[in-house]
Design a protein around this motif. Structure first.
Motif, PDB file in Angstrom:
ATOM      1  N   UNK A   1       0.832  -1.205   0.000  1.00  0.00           N
ATOM      2  CA  UNK A   1       0.000   0.000   0.000  1.00  0.00           C
ATOM      3  C   UNK A   1       0.870   1.260   0.000  1.00  0.00           C
ATOM      4  N   UNK A   2       1.961   1.216   0.740  1.00  0.00           N
ATOM      5  CA  UNK A   2       2.860   2.372   0.796  1.00  0.00           C
ATOM      6  C   UNK A   2       3.492   2.624  -0.566  1.00  0.00           C
ATOM      7  N   UNK A   3       3.949   1.582  -1.251  1.00  0.00           N
ATOM      8  CA  UNK A   3       4.513   1.762  -2.593  1.00  0.00           C
ATOM      9  C   UNK A   3       3.479   2.375  -3.535  1.00  0.00           C
ATOM     10  N   UNK A   4       2.244   1.902  -3.429  1.00  0.00           N
ATOM     11  CA  UNK A   4       1.171   2.449  -4.259  1.00  0.00           C
ATOM     12  C   UNK A   4       0.929   3.924  -3.918  1.00  0.00           C
ATOM     13  N   UNK A   5       0.970   4.251  -2.637  1.00  0.00           N
ATOM     14  CA  UNK A   5       0.783   5.640  -2.207  1.00  0.00           C
ATOM     15  C   UNK A   5       1.893   6.529  -2.746  1.00  0.00           C
ATOM     16  N   UNK A   6       3.130   6.049  -2.733  1.00  0.00           N
ATOM     17  CA  UNK A   6       4.244   6.817  -3.289  1.00  0.00           C
ATOM     18  C   UNK A   6       4.023   7.084  -4.777  1.00  0.00           C
ATOM     19  N   UNK A   7       3.578   6.066  -5.515  1.00  0.00           N
ATOM     20  CA  UNK A   7       3.311   6.251  -6.943  1.00  0.00           C
ATOM     21  C   UNK A   7       2.189   7.264  -7.158  1.00  0.00           C
ATOM     22  N   UNK A   8       1.131   7.166  -6.346  1.00  0.00           N
ATOM     23  CA  UNK A   8       0.021   8.115  -6.478  1.00  0.00           C
ATOM     24  C   UNK A   8       0.438   9.534  -6.105  1.00  0.00           C
ATOM     25  N   UNK A   9       1.354   9.673  -5.147  1.00  0.00           N
ATOM     26  CA  UNK A   9       1.847  11.002  -4.771  1.00  0.00           C
ATOM     27  C   UNK A   9       2.604  11.635  -5.935  1.00  0.00           C
ATOM     28  N   UNK A  10       3.404  10.856  -6.623  1.00  0.00           N
ATOM     29  CA  UNK A  10       4.133  11.369  -7.785  1.00  0.00           C
ATOM     30  C   UNK A  10       3.149  11.789  -8.880  1.00  0.00           C
ATOM     31  N   UNK A  11       2.112  10.996  -9.093  1.00  0.00           N
ATOM     32  CA  UNK A  11       1.091  11.339 -10.081  1.00  0.00           C
ATOM     33  C   UNK A  11       0.348  12.598  -9.661  1.00  0.00           C
ATOM     34  N   UNK A  12       0.010  12.696  -8.382  1.00  0.00           N
ATOM     35  CA  UNK A  12      -0.682  13.869  -7.840  1.00  0.00           C
ATOM     36  C   UNK A  12       0.115  15.135  -8.118  1.00  0.00           C
ATOM     37  N   UNK A  13       1.424  15.089  -7.873  1.00  0.00           N
ATOM     38  CA  UNK A  13       2.266  16.256  -8.127  1.00  0.00           C
ATOM     39  C   UNK A  13       2.366  16.543  -9.618  1.00  0.00           C
ATOM     40  N   UNK A  14       2.520  15.505 -10.426  1.00  0.00           N
ATOM     41  CA  UNK A  14       2.643  15.675 -11.877  1.00  0.00           C
ATOM     42  C   UNK A  14       1.372  16.216 -12.503  1.00  0.00           C
ATOM     43  N   UNK A  15       0.223  15.856 -11.933  1.00  0.00           N
ATOM     44  CA  UNK A  15      -1.070  16.316 -12.460  1.00  0.00           C
ATOM     45  C   UNK A  15      -1.440  17.709 -11.946  1.00  0.00           C
ATOM     46  N   UNK A  16      -0.694  18.221 -10.988  1.00  0.00           N
ATOM     47  CA  UNK A  16      -0.999  19.540 -10.436  1.00  0.00           C
ATOM     48  C   UNK A  16      -2.253  19.549  -9.596  1.00  0.00           C
ATOM     49  N   UNK A  17      -2.529  18.433  -8.923  1.00  0.00           N
ATOM     50  CA  UNK A  17      -3.754  18.301  -8.133  1.00  0.00           C
ATOM     51  C   UNK A  17      -3.596  18.936  -6.749  1.00  0.00           C
ATOM     52  N   UNK A  18      -2.927  20.075  -6.698  1.00  0.00           N
ATOM     53  CA  UNK A  18      -2.738  20.775  -5.440  1.00  0.00           C
ATOM     54  C   UNK A  18      -3.049  22.255  -5.663  1.00  0.00           C
ATOM     55  N   UNK A  19      -3.491  22.884  -4.599  1.00  0.00           N
ATOM     56  CA  UNK A  19      -3.887  24.297  -4.693  1.00  0.00           C
ATOM     57  C   UNK A  19      -2.694  25.215  -4.423  1.00  0.00           C
ATOM     58  N   UNK A  20      -2.864  26.484  -4.733  1.00  0.00           N
ATOM     59  CA  UNK A  20      -1.833  27.480  -4.417  1.00  0.00           C
ATOM     60  C   UNK A  20      -1.612  27.547  -2.904  1.00  0.00           C
ATOM     61  N   UNK A  21      -2.690  27.391  -2.150  1.00  0.00           N
ATOM     62  CA  UNK A  21      -2.590  27.404  -0.698  1.00  0.00           C
ATOM     63  C   UNK A  21      -1.740  26.232  -0.199  1.00  0.00           C
ATOM     64  N   UNK A  22      -1.945  25.053  -0.760  1.00  0.00           N
ATOM     65  CA  UNK A  22      -1.142  23.885  -0.377  1.00  0.00           C
ATOM     66  C   UNK A  22       0.325  24.092  -0.745  1.00  0.00           C
ATOM     67  N   UNK A  23       0.568  24.720  -1.891  1.00  0.00           N
ATOM     68  CA  UNK A  23       1.937  25.009  -2.298  1.00  0.00           C
ATOM     69  C   UNK A  23       2.603  25.961  -1.305  1.00  0.00           C
ATOM     70  N   UNK A  24       1.884  26.995  -0.884  1.00  0.00           N
ATOM     71  CA  UNK A  24       2.433  27.941   0.090  1.00  0.00           C
ATOM     72  C   UNK A  24       2.730  27.243   1.416  1.00  0.00           C
ATOM     73  N   UNK A  25       1.840  26.369   1.857  1.00  0.00           N
ATOM     74  CA  UNK A  25       2.063  25.618   3.092  1.00  0.00           C
ATOM     75  C   UNK A  25       3.302  24.744   2.969  1.00  0.00           C
ATOM     76  N   UNK A  26       3.474  24.112   1.820  1.00  0.00           N
ATOM     77  CA  UNK A  26       4.641  23.254   1.597  1.00  0.00           C
ATOM     78  C   UNK A  26       5.931  24.069   1.636  1.00  0.00           C
ATOM     79  N   UNK A  27       5.905  25.242   1.015  1.00  0.00           N
ATOM     80  CA  UNK A  27       7.090  26.109   1.024  1.00  0.00           C
ATOM     81  C   UNK A  27       7.462  26.504   2.448  1.00  0.00           C
ATOM     82  N   UNK A  28       6.461  26.891   3.225  1.00  0.00           N
ATOM     83  CA  UNK A  28       6.711  27.280   4.620  1.00  0.00           C
ATOM     84  C   UNK A  28       7.285  26.110   5.408  1.00  0.00           C
ATOM     85  N   UNK A  29       6.767  24.921   5.173  1.00  0.00           N
ATOM     86  CA  UNK A  29       7.264  23.731   5.859  1.00  0.00           C
ATOM     87  C   UNK A  29       8.723  23.449   5.510  1.00  0.00           C
ATOM     88  N   UNK A  30       9.055  23.522   4.233  1.00  0.00           N
ATOM     89  CA  UNK A  30      10.426  23.246   3.797  1.00  0.00           C
ATOM     90  C   UNK A  30      11.385  24.295   4.358  1.00  0.00           C
TER      91      UNK A  30
END
Length: 141
Positions: free
Chosen positions: A27-56
């Motif tokens: 399940x974890x391997x599948x989740x990793x693959x889906x996360x890569x697809x999620x990022x590649x498809x741009x299925x994230x909002x500007x707000x989520x991007x800002x939160x990620x930047x702050x976290x990093x």
């Protein structure tokens, strides 16, 4: 434990997914693959991007003990100026930058490897359903 490595050699950095003491490796391997697809498809909002930047940036700016500063710079490979340039680049990163990087480095065709480390168990599920090459090391503990 499962460790997913995706080859990315940009400024001697790498991209990886990992989990520790994972009871459900498939399940974890599948989740990793889906996360890569999620990022590649741009299925994230500007707000989520800002939160990620702050976290990093927050992790980059975490306090470092005075005695560890030189070691952190040596092992991290970035001096103070390079770290600041990296921080600035993260803060200026746009959604189109993320999509571009994801399409280049997270695509299924990009070279990557999967490593599962753990006790001697039935490895046929990794070999048969996931197509892994299974190598067993006889380590005495």
């Amino acid at each position: 434990m499962i460790l997913r490595l995706m080859t990315l050699w940009a400024n001697q950095q790498s991209f990886s997914f990992y989990s520790y003491r994972d009871p459900n490796n498939e399940l974890t391997l599948d989740t990793f693959d889906r996360a890569a697809t999620w990022a590649s498809d741009g299925a994230f909002s500007e707000s989520q991007l800002e939160e990620a930047k702050i976290s990093v940036v927050g992790k980059l700016d975490a306090p470092v003990a005075p005695g560890s500063r030189g070691v952190a710079e040596f092992l991290g490979g970035m001096n103070v100026e390079e770290k600041q340039a990296f921080r600035t680049a993260i803060l200026e990163c746009s959604k189109s930058d993320v999509l571009d990087a994801a399409s280049r480095y997270l695509s299924p065709s990009h070279l990557h490897g999967n490593v599962v480390v753990g006790p001697d168990t039935d490895t046929s599920k990794f070999r048969d359903s996931l197509g892994f090459t299974v190598t067993t090391f006889g380590l005495e503990g």
